[in-house]
Design a protein around this motif. Sequence first.
Motif, PDB file in Angstrom:
ATOM      1  N   ASP A  18      -0.560  26.225 -16.806  1.00 20.65           N
ATOM      2  CA  ASP A  18       0.717  26.685 -16.276  1.00 20.65           C
ATOM      3  C   ASP A  18       0.503  27.518 -15.028  1.00 20.65           C
ATOM      4  O   ASP A  18      -0.624  27.811 -14.629  1.00 20.65           O
ATOM      5  CB  ASP A  18       1.508  27.460 -17.336  1.00 20.65           C
ATOM      6  CG  ASP A  18       0.777  28.680 -17.888  1.00 20.65           C
ATOM      7  OD1 ASP A  18      -0.306  29.021 -17.377  1.00 20.65           O
ATOM      8  OD2 ASP A  18       1.284  29.309 -18.845  1.00 20.65           O
ATOM      9  N   VAL A  19       1.615  27.862 -14.386  1.00 22.76           N
ATOM     10  CA  VAL A  19       1.615  28.769 -13.240  1.00 22.76           C
ATOM     11  C   VAL A  19       2.486  29.961 -13.596  1.00 22.76           C
ATOM     12  O   VAL A  19       3.594  29.802 -14.114  1.00 22.76           O
ATOM     13  CB  VAL A  19       2.139  28.074 -11.967  1.00 22.76           C
ATOM     14  CG1 VAL A  19       2.415  29.090 -10.859  1.00 22.76           C
ATOM     15  CG2 VAL A  19       1.146  27.025 -11.475  1.00 22.76           C
ATOM     16  N   LEU A  20       1.966  31.157 -13.338  1.00 14.21           N
ATOM     17  CA  LEU A  20       2.674  32.397 -13.640  1.00 14.21           C
ATOM     18  C   LEU A  20       3.090  33.095 -12.354  1.00 14.21           C
ATOM     19  O   LEU A  20       2.427  32.978 -11.323  1.00 14.21           O
ATOM     20  CB  LEU A  20       1.769  33.335 -14.452  1.00 14.21           C
ATOM     21  CG  LEU A  20       1.132  32.751 -15.714  1.00 14.21           C
ATOM     22  CD1 LEU A  20       0.236  33.788 -16.366  1.00 14.21           C
ATOM     23  CD2 LEU A  20       2.190  32.245 -16.679  1.00 14.21           C
ATOM     24  N   PRO A  64      -4.443  23.078 -13.807  1.00 11.89           N
ATOM     25  CA  PRO A  64      -4.066  23.543 -12.471  1.00 11.89           C
ATOM     26  C   PRO A  64      -5.050  24.585 -11.956  1.00 11.89           C
ATOM     27  O   PRO A  64      -5.383  25.534 -12.662  1.00 11.89           O
ATOM     28  CB  PRO A  64      -2.674  24.137 -12.687  1.00 11.89           C
ATOM     29  CG  PRO A  64      -2.625  24.490 -14.135  1.00 11.89           C
ATOM     30  CD  PRO A  64      -3.473  23.473 -14.837  1.00 11.89           C
ATOM     31  N   THR A  65      -5.524  24.386 -10.732  1.00  7.83           N
ATOM     32  CA  THR A  65      -6.559  25.256 -10.177  1.00  7.83           C
ATOM     33  C   THR A  65      -6.146  25.990  -8.914  1.00  7.83           C
ATOM     34  O   THR A  65      -6.795  26.963  -8.532  1.00  7.83           O
ATOM     35  CB  THR A  65      -7.799  24.430  -9.815  1.00  7.83           C
ATOM     36  OG1 THR A  65      -7.407  23.398  -8.889  1.00  7.83           O
ATOM     37  CG2 THR A  65      -8.438  23.802 -11.045  1.00  7.83           C
ATOM     38  N   ARG A  69       5.030  24.681 -16.543  1.00  7.43           N
ATOM     39  CA  ARG A  69       4.016  24.191 -17.476  1.00  7.43           C
ATOM     40  C   ARG A  69       3.690  22.750 -17.097  1.00  7.43           C
ATOM     41  O   ARG A  69       4.585  21.976 -16.745  1.00  7.43           O
ATOM     42  CB  ARG A  69       4.523  24.249 -18.920  1.00  7.43           C
ATOM     43  CG  ARG A  69       4.961  25.631 -19.366  1.00  7.43           C
ATOM     44  CD  ARG A  69       5.441  25.602 -20.816  1.00  7.43           C
ATOM     45  NE  ARG A  69       6.147  26.815 -21.161  1.00  7.43           N
ATOM     46  CZ  ARG A  69       5.562  27.946 -21.512  1.00  7.43           C
ATOM     47  NH1 ARG A  69       4.233  27.999 -21.555  1.00  7.43           N
ATOM     48  NH2 ARG A  69       6.267  29.020 -21.806  1.00  7.43           N
ATOM     49  N   PHE A  70       2.409  22.389 -17.219  1.00  5.54           N
ATOM     50  CA  PHE A  70       1.941  21.068 -16.820  1.00  5.54           C
ATOM     51  C   PHE A  70       1.546  20.278 -18.064  1.00  5.54           C
ATOM     52  O   PHE A  70       0.716  20.724 -18.852  1.00  5.54           O
ATOM     53  CB  PHE A  70       0.773  21.204 -15.842  1.00  5.54           C
ATOM     54  CG  PHE A  70       1.171  21.840 -14.539  1.00  5.54           C
ATOM     55  CD1 PHE A  70       1.410  21.066 -13.426  1.00  5.54           C
ATOM     56  CD2 PHE A  70       1.344  23.219 -14.456  1.00  5.54           C
ATOM     57  CE1 PHE A  70       1.812  21.650 -12.232  1.00  5.54           C
ATOM     58  CE2 PHE A  70       1.747  23.817 -13.270  1.00  5.54           C
ATOM     59  CZ  PHE A  70       1.982  23.024 -12.156  1.00  5.54           C
ATOM     60  N   THR A  71       2.142  19.115 -18.218  1.00  5.66           N
ATOM     61  CA  THR A  71       1.953  18.325 -19.429  1.00  5.66           C
ATOM     62  C   THR A  71       0.704  17.445 -19.329  1.00  5.66           C
ATOM     63  O   THR A  71       0.140  17.234 -18.256  1.00  5.66           O
ATOM     64  CB  THR A  71       3.166  17.428 -19.696  1.00  5.66           C
ATOM     65  OG1 THR A  71       3.270  16.458 -18.640  1.00  5.66           O
ATOM     66  CG2 THR A  71       4.447  18.245 -19.752  1.00  5.66           C
ATOM     67  N   ARG A  72       0.297  16.918 -20.478  1.00  6.67           N
ATOM     68  CA  ARG A  72      -0.822  15.974 -20.521  1.00  6.67           C
ATOM     69  C   ARG A  72      -0.402  14.614 -19.956  1.00  6.67           C
ATOM     70  O   ARG A  72       0.773  14.271 -19.926  1.00  6.67           O
ATOM     71  CB  ARG A  72      -1.316  15.810 -21.950  1.00  6.67           C
ATOM     72  CG  ARG A  72      -2.092  17.001 -22.470  1.00  6.67           C
ATOM     73  CD  ARG A  72      -2.420  16.861 -23.929  1.00  6.67           C
ATOM     74  NE  ARG A  72      -1.227  16.963 -24.769  1.00  6.67           N
ATOM     75  CZ  ARG A  72      -1.237  17.114 -26.082  1.00  6.67           C
ATOM     76  NH1 ARG A  72      -2.392  17.183 -26.722  1.00  6.67           N
ATOM     77  NH2 ARG A  72      -0.117  17.196 -26.768  1.00  6.67           N
ATOM     78  N   GLU A  73      -1.414  13.860 -19.562  1.00  8.99           N
ATOM     79  CA  GLU A  73      -1.200  12.515 -19.026  1.00  8.99           C
ATOM     80  C   GLU A  73      -2.286  11.599 -19.586  1.00  8.99           C
ATOM     81  O   GLU A  73      -3.445  11.996 -19.696  1.00  8.99           O
ATOM     82  CB  GLU A  73      -1.274  12.545 -17.499  1.00  8.99           C
ATOM     83  CG  GLU A  73      -1.067  11.211 -16.823  1.00  8.99           C
ATOM     84  CD  GLU A  73      -1.171  11.305 -15.303  1.00  8.99           C
ATOM     85  OE1 GLU A  73      -0.887  10.294 -14.637  1.00  8.99           O
ATOM     86  OE2 GLU A  73      -1.550  12.377 -14.794  1.00  8.99           O
ATOM     87  N   ILE A  89       2.103  30.513 -25.351  1.00  6.41           N
ATOM     88  CA  ILE A  89       1.062  29.530 -25.651  1.00  6.41           C
ATOM     89  C   ILE A  89       1.305  28.190 -24.959  1.00  6.41           C
ATOM     90  O   ILE A  89       2.427  27.846 -24.594  1.00  6.41           O
ATOM     91  CB  ILE A  89       0.926  29.326 -27.171  1.00  6.41           C
ATOM     92  CG1 ILE A  89       2.227  28.792 -27.758  1.00  6.41           C
ATOM     93  CG2 ILE A  89       0.518  30.622 -27.845  1.00  6.41           C
ATOM     94  CD1 ILE A  89       2.095  28.406 -29.214  1.00  6.41           C
ATOM     95  N   ASP A  90       0.209  27.452 -24.799  1.00  4.21           N
ATOM     96  CA  ASP A  90       0.207  26.160 -24.126  1.00  4.21           C
ATOM     97  C   ASP A  90       0.579  25.053 -25.116  1.00  4.21           C
ATOM     98  O   ASP A  90      -0.174  24.769 -26.045  1.00  4.21           O
ATOM     99  CB  ASP A  90      -1.195  25.922 -23.545  1.00  4.21           C
ATOM    100  CG  ASP A  90      -1.349  24.547 -22.931  1.00  4.21           C
ATOM    101  OD1 ASP A  90      -0.326  23.894 -22.662  1.00  4.21           O
ATOM    102  OD2 ASP A  90      -2.511  24.135 -22.717  1.00  4.21           O
ATOM    103  N   PRO A  91       1.710  24.380 -24.929  1.00 11.41           N
ATOM    104  CA  PRO A  91       2.102  23.313 -25.868  1.00 11.41           C
ATOM    105  C   PRO A  91       1.294  22.039 -25.690  1.00 11.41           C
ATOM    106  O   PRO A  91       1.378  21.132 -26.522  1.00 11.41           O
ATOM    107  CB  PRO A  91       3.575  23.078 -25.523  1.00 11.41           C
ATOM    108  CG  PRO A  91       3.687  23.466 -24.086  1.00 11.41           C
ATOM    109  CD  PRO A  91       2.733  24.607 -23.895  1.00 11.41           C
ATOM    110  N   ASP A  92       0.493  21.943 -24.617  1.00 13.33           N
ATOM    111  CA  ASP A  92      -0.277  20.729 -24.367  1.00 13.33           C
ATOM    112  C   ASP A  92      -1.775  20.976 -24.453  1.00 13.33           C
ATOM    113  O   ASP A  92      -2.561  20.305 -23.793  1.00 13.33           O
ATOM    114  CB  ASP A  92       0.077  20.155 -22.993  1.00 13.33           C
ATOM    115  CG  ASP A  92       1.386  19.395 -23.018  1.00 13.33           C
ATOM    116  OD1 ASP A  92       1.399  18.271 -23.553  1.00 13.33           O
ATOM    117  OD2 ASP A  92       2.397  19.932 -22.534  1.00 13.33           O
ATOM    118  N   ASP A  93      -2.168  21.904 -25.296  1.00 15.96           N
ATOM    119  CA  ASP A  93      -3.579  22.197 -25.492  1.00 15.96           C
ATOM    120  C   ASP A  93      -4.236  21.099 -26.330  1.00 15.96           C
ATOM    121  O   ASP A  93      -3.655  20.619 -27.300  1.00 15.96           O
ATOM    122  CB  ASP A  93      -3.728  23.548 -26.194  1.00 15.96           C
ATOM    123  CG  ASP A  93      -5.143  23.833 -26.618  1.00 15.96           C
ATOM    124  OD1 ASP A  93      -5.973  24.073 -25.733  1.00 15.96           O
ATOM    125  OD2 ASP A  93      -5.419  23.765 -27.833  1.00 15.96           O
TER     126      ASP A  93
END
Length: 384
Positions: A200-202, A241-242, A215-219, A166-170
């Motif tokens: 995130d990137v898998l 991330p796209t 994983r990419f955090t919020r800003e 799961i995404d911790p920064d949802d």
Amino acid sequence: MTPDLGAGADPARSVAVGSDQPRESRTPMTHARPRAWRRLLVAVASLLSITLAVDVPAGAARHPAPSRSRATVVLDGLSSPRGLTAALGIVPIVGQGAFGPPGPVVMAVGRHSVDLTGPRSVVDVALAGDGGLWMLESNTGQLYRRTIFGRISHVADLPAYQAVDIDPDDNEGIPEESNPYGLAALPNGDALVADAAGNDVLRVSRTGRIRTVARFTREMVATDHIPGWEGPPALPTESVPTSIAVTRSAIYVGELKGFPFRPGSSHVYRLPLDAIDATCDATAPNRDCRVVESGLTAITDIAVDPWTGALYVYELAADGVLAFEAGFETGAFPPAVLLELKGGQRRELAAGQLSEPGGVTASLGVIHVTDGVFTSGRLLRLRR
């Protein structure tokens, strides 16, 4: 299938994605488009692609210089062609059906197309060094692989993996939500997938083993660009991330940046090729992940020219998501922005000639892009 614009939603639902507003209060853009905007939008093909590139210089100027480059249409009448890769670095392969009806993955030989598959709904494609072609299915997040002999097999169910990773920064209370959107291949043939909803990137092996690369955090992003905004002066904003590009020594990831969709708030990050469980925080660079380019807007795809090291950034529109969304109501989308970043300079290519951006590839100074992903899709060629 569009990138989740910051909080598990997309522009097809709302301009307020990622905010704390209830879903009912968000402004939908249109109900006519498929939910795909959510799940942000044979011979030569089997030859080895050039996936190794020189490193990307960081710190390019934020104001692009003018360019007289023009785009030439290679293929027209494509169906929602977002996915783009290239055999030998210069022979484009296009996936169709990202947000519209399915179509075959095609290779462009001159101005002719060669079908590599039957009709498929594909949001992105990536050619590996062994000739295998990765294909990321729209809406479902399923990952497929076509071998050099043309056999297509299912490799991985990415949403199933994300349901427990799961995404911790949802921001929306749906941390298991998944929207696999960007695709690239590592030198060993593994696939890299940017999940726009999972932030995130898998990494996926040919046998289907999945690991989380980063994983990419919020800003915190300012909101003073929104007319009539009466909320907080800044909001915690998801990365979204796209897109991914791979060089001989690094992985580069481009982000769209979620609500409030501030122009200039997007970054490009750099990770090592062997990164696993890295944290990408724009405000706290670390050994495993750091920002190499900032001041960008709503990135839909990135590419690196393996010969020149130039970084190409394809942006939704100069004024970002909110300006682009208006096009669904008016029928007139703003121009897309294609930037070349090299040697500390930024240059816009084919200014005013592209719209509804899809994917970008580059090699030997030849750039291919797709556009028209919501109207009439095209494959175009540009030269520096």
